[in-house]
Scaffold this motif. Sequence first.
Motif, short mmCIF file in Angstrom:
data_model
loop_
_atom_site.label_atom_id
_atom_site.label_comp_id
_atom_site.label_asym_id
_atom_site.label_seq_id
_atom_site.Cartn_x
_atom_site.Cartn_y
_atom_site.Cartn_z
N LEU A 75 -17.97 44.66 28.71
CA LEU A 75 -17.15 43.99 29.72
C LEU A 75 -16.24 44.99 30.42
O LEU A 75 -15.97 46.06 29.87
N PRO A 76 -15.75 44.65 31.60
CA PRO A 76 -14.82 45.58 32.27
C PRO A 76 -13.46 45.60 31.58
O PRO A 76 -13.06 44.64 30.92
N CYS A 77 -12.75 46.69 31.75
CA CYS A 77 -11.37 46.80 31.26
C CYS A 77 -10.44 46.08 32.23
O CYS A 77 -10.74 45.95 33.42
N PRO A 78 -9.28 45.64 31.75
CA PRO A 78 -8.30 45.04 32.66
C PRO A 78 -7.73 46.07 33.63
O PRO A 78 -7.73 47.27 33.36
N ASP A 79 -7.24 45.59 34.74
CA ASP A 79 -6.49 46.41 35.70
C ASP A 79 -5.05 46.39 35.23
O ASP A 79 -4.43 45.33 35.15
#
Length: 154
Positions: A75-79
């Motif tokens: 999954l993508p990392c948070p901003d």
Amino acid sequence: MMFLRPPPSAKGFTLTELAIVLVIVSLLAGGLIMSLSSQYDLQAQKDTQKLLGDATDALVGFAGSHTAVEGLPYLPCPDKTTAVGLGTPNDGQEDRDAAGACVTDNGNLPWLTLGLPANDAWNSHIRYAVTRAFANNVTGFTLTTLRTLRVCPD
């Protein structure tokens, strides 16, 4: 000598009748304004619910189209939301360090990475958190990967 006749009684509204009409009109206008306000809130809720559904689909699509070095999805990392550490805060991009790990485990949804709007109907960023093991772009995750977050349906 000519005498003028008194005018026939004028037909019209008295001040009392005008005051009553103004009170009634103001009550109706107030009810209309409340109705418009609640309709706006309802539409904003619907728009935000749709955006959250789109975000869910985008996260699933991201995991389905991005594989880690070991061939598993991630999954993508948070901003991140603050200027501490690597990456630019609130830029819509996921923030990873040089080793590929997430800079933070919670922040804003990486909207630019996922191709989504930046804000919800109330002009706020959507918060996003991920267990770091699920966002590891070296190992990826499986259904047995241990999680540290609890997802609530409501």
